[in-house]
Design an enzyme around this catalytic site. Structure first.
Site, PDB file in Angstrom:
ATOM      1  N   ALA A 249       0.797  -1.239   0.000  1.00  0.00           N
ATOM      2  CA  ALA A 249       0.000   0.000   0.000  1.00  0.00           C
ATOM      3  C   ALA A 249       0.825   1.282   0.000  1.00  0.00           C
ATOM      4  O   ALA A 249       0.272   2.363   0.191  1.00  0.00           O
ATOM      5  CB  ALA A 249      -1.007   0.028   1.152  1.00  0.00           C
ATOM      6  N   ASP A 252      -0.530   3.089  -2.893  1.00  0.00           N
ATOM      7  CA  ASP A 252      -1.907   3.540  -2.617  1.00  0.00           C
ATOM      8  C   ASP A 252      -1.902   4.742  -1.683  1.00  0.00           C
ATOM      9  O   ASP A 252      -2.641   5.713  -1.890  1.00  0.00           O
ATOM     10  CB  ASP A 252      -2.724   2.402  -1.990  1.00  0.00           C
ATOM     11  CG  ASP A 252      -2.891   1.246  -2.951  1.00  0.00           C
ATOM     12  OD1 ASP A 252      -2.839   1.480  -4.171  1.00  0.00           O
ATOM     13  OD2 ASP A 252      -3.072   0.104  -2.484  1.00  0.00           O
TER      14      ASP A 252
HETATM   15  P1  ATP Z   1       3.019  -0.945  -3.807  1.00  0.00           P
HETATM   16  O1  ATP Z   1       2.533  -1.784  -4.968  1.00  0.00           O
HETATM   17  O2  ATP Z   1       4.035  -1.622  -2.919  1.00  0.00           O
HETATM   18  O3  ATP Z   1       1.922  -0.298  -3.033  1.00  0.00           O
HETATM   19  P2  ATP Z   1       3.993   0.738  -5.914  1.00  0.00           P
HETATM   20  O4  ATP Z   1       4.875  -0.214  -6.648  1.00  0.00           O
HETATM   21  O5  ATP Z   1       2.685   1.096  -6.498  1.00  0.00           O
HETATM   22  O6  ATP Z   1       3.832   0.288  -4.409  1.00  0.00           O
HETATM   23  P3  ATP Z   1       6.276   2.386  -5.421  1.00  0.00           P
HETATM   24  O7  ATP Z   1       6.863   3.015  -6.623  1.00  0.00           O
HETATM   25  O8  ATP Z   1       6.991   1.202  -4.838  1.00  0.00           O
HETATM   26  O9  ATP Z   1       4.754   2.117  -5.699  1.00  0.00           O
HETATM   27  O10 ATP Z   1       6.183   3.457  -4.239  1.00  0.00           O
HETATM   28  C1  ATP Z   1       5.275   4.532  -4.250  1.00  0.00           C
HETATM   29  C2  ATP Z   1       5.801   5.615  -3.337  1.00  0.00           C
HETATM   30  O11 ATP Z   1       5.914   5.099  -1.999  1.00  0.00           O
HETATM   31  C3  ATP Z   1       7.194   6.122  -3.677  1.00  0.00           C
HETATM   32  O12 ATP Z   1       7.165   7.127  -4.681  1.00  0.00           O
HETATM   33  C4  ATP Z   1       7.653   6.642  -2.320  1.00  0.00           C
HETATM   34  O13 ATP Z   1       7.038   7.878  -2.023  1.00  0.00           O
HETATM   35  C5  ATP Z   1       7.064   5.616  -1.359  1.00  0.00           C
HETATM   36  N1  ATP Z   1       7.977   4.509  -1.058  1.00  0.00           N
HETATM   37  C6  ATP Z   1       7.933   3.247  -1.563  1.00  0.00           C
HETATM   38  N2  ATP Z   1       8.923   2.481  -1.060  1.00  0.00           N
HETATM   39  C7  ATP Z   1       9.608   3.264  -0.203  1.00  0.00           C
HETATM   40  C8  ATP Z   1      10.761   3.075   0.660  1.00  0.00           C
HETATM   41  N3  ATP Z   1      11.382   1.889   0.736  1.00  0.00           N
HETATM   42  N4  ATP Z   1      11.176   4.125   1.398  1.00  0.00           N
HETATM   43  C9  ATP Z   1      10.548   5.333   1.351  1.00  0.00           C
HETATM   44  N5  ATP Z   1       9.473   5.573   0.565  1.00  0.00           N
HETATM   45  C10 ATP Z   1       9.002   4.567  -0.187  1.00  0.00           C
END
Ligand code: ATP
Length: 303
Positions: A249, A252
């Site tokens: 999330a 999300d």
């Molecule tokens: P998920 O499917 O795990 O919900 P996603 O793949 O849609 O995530 P990501 O690109 O992994 O989205 O991450 C979305 C946002 O969350 C990033 O732009 C950042 O703001 C935050 N984020 C994700 N992982 C990290 C982390 N390890 N440390 C700090 N912020 C993070």
């Protein structure tokens, strides 16, 4: 009428912590089994509500105990649940989630009641979409309903924000109705045909999406932040450094927080920093909706 309409899925997340992901045929011992409210639509709706947005949620839950209870939880979070429908003789959507010790996740979902979010249901709530400033959607509910909602929004000038997750290809007709798209690296590659590995490839992927008629492309890059591309200029806006426990999330929370900040009139850059703060807090906590922070927590964190 709410200023933000979120249209999307509701899932019961069955979460298990695992030392590593099992290979085919392998059995591993997990621990800390929990059933936690999830679903991309619900997570984004809860994030927006918890962070102060005036939000209405269009969704379908099953007539099981989870579906009955979750509507009350949504109401307690402050959202308008008059468009959260209960589908009879159907379970609420589920997600089987493994979270590894490194904080990564592996997820398998069954749509169940989410398949009830048909064009007929969307049509019933056309006025809510027309009167909102923003419509935020993802891809865990039937595409026909998503397309109809986008066309209702587009006709009235409601801004369409699409988080194109989980990854899948989409018709150009839908993409042409999107104002802001927020794919992660995998989703950006599926939609653009360009593998996103650095700023240069993110720029290429973003351009391919601009060419489909989308004004603002924001590719989320996990802990690296986001690549924001508008009118031909692009840049990386870094996220916050935290020790990740569970990234479920994160995207999300980011999306819900981002649109909440835009609704308040914040600039694109400030809205992204606000969303980075909310998402960074969420990755330090276990679960989906259980990990989404309050407004005070985010303001304190980014100050
Ligand atoms: P998920 O499917 O795990 O919900 P996603 O793949 O849609 O995530 P990501 O690109 O992994 O989205 O991450 C979305 C946002 O969350 C990033 O732009 C950042 O703001 C935050 N984020 C994700 N992982 C990290 C982390 N390890 N440390 C700090 N912020 C993070």
């Amino acid at each position: 009428m709410s200023q933000l309409i979120v249209l999307g899925s509701v899932n019961a997340d069955h979460v298990l912590q695992v030392p590593s992901f099992p290979r085919p045929g392998e059995t591993l011992h997990g621990n800390n089994y929990q059933v936690i409210p999830g679903g991309k639509g619900a997570n984004q709706a809860v994030a927006a509500a918890r962070l102060g947005a005036d939000i209405g949620f269009i969704a379908c839950v099953g007539d099981d105990s989870f579906g009955q209870n979750i509507r009350q939880t949504f109401a307690q979070d402050g959202m308008d649940i008059s468009a959260v429908h209960m589908v009879t003789n159907t379970p609420t959507g589920i997600a089987m989630i493994q979270v590894s010790d490194s904080g990564e996740n592996s997820i398998c979902i069954a749509a169940a009641a989410n398949n009830g979010l048909t064009t007929e249901i969307v049509e019933q709530h056309g006025e809510k979409i027309e009167q909102a400033k923003y419509l935020l959607m993802q891809l865990e509910t039937p595409l026909a309903g998503i397309e109809l909602a986008a066309s209702i929004a587009k006709a009235q000038g409601t801004q369409v924000v699409l988080n194109p997750a989980p990854a899948r290809s989409l018709p150009d007709t839908l993409l042409a109705m999107v104002d802001i798209i927020t794919p992660n690296e995998t989703e950006a590659e599926v939609l653009s045909g360009v593998a996103v590995t650095d700023a240069a490839s993110a720029a290429k992927a973003a351009q391919a999406l601009h060419d489909k008629g989308i004004a603002t492309v924001m590719i989320t890059l996990g802990s690296k932040g986001v690549y924001l591309s508008e009118q031909g200029t692009g840049k990386i806006i870094p996220g916050f450094k935290v020790q990740a426990t569970d990234t479920t999330a994160a995207g999300d929370t980011f999306n819900g927080a981002f649109v909440t900040a835009l609704l308040e009139g914040q600039t694109m850059d400030d809205a992204i920093v606000f969303a980075h703060g909310a998402a960074a807090i969420s990755v330090t906590r276990f679960g989906a909706q259980t990990s989404i922070p309050s407004r005070d927590e985010v303001e304190h964190f980014i100050a």
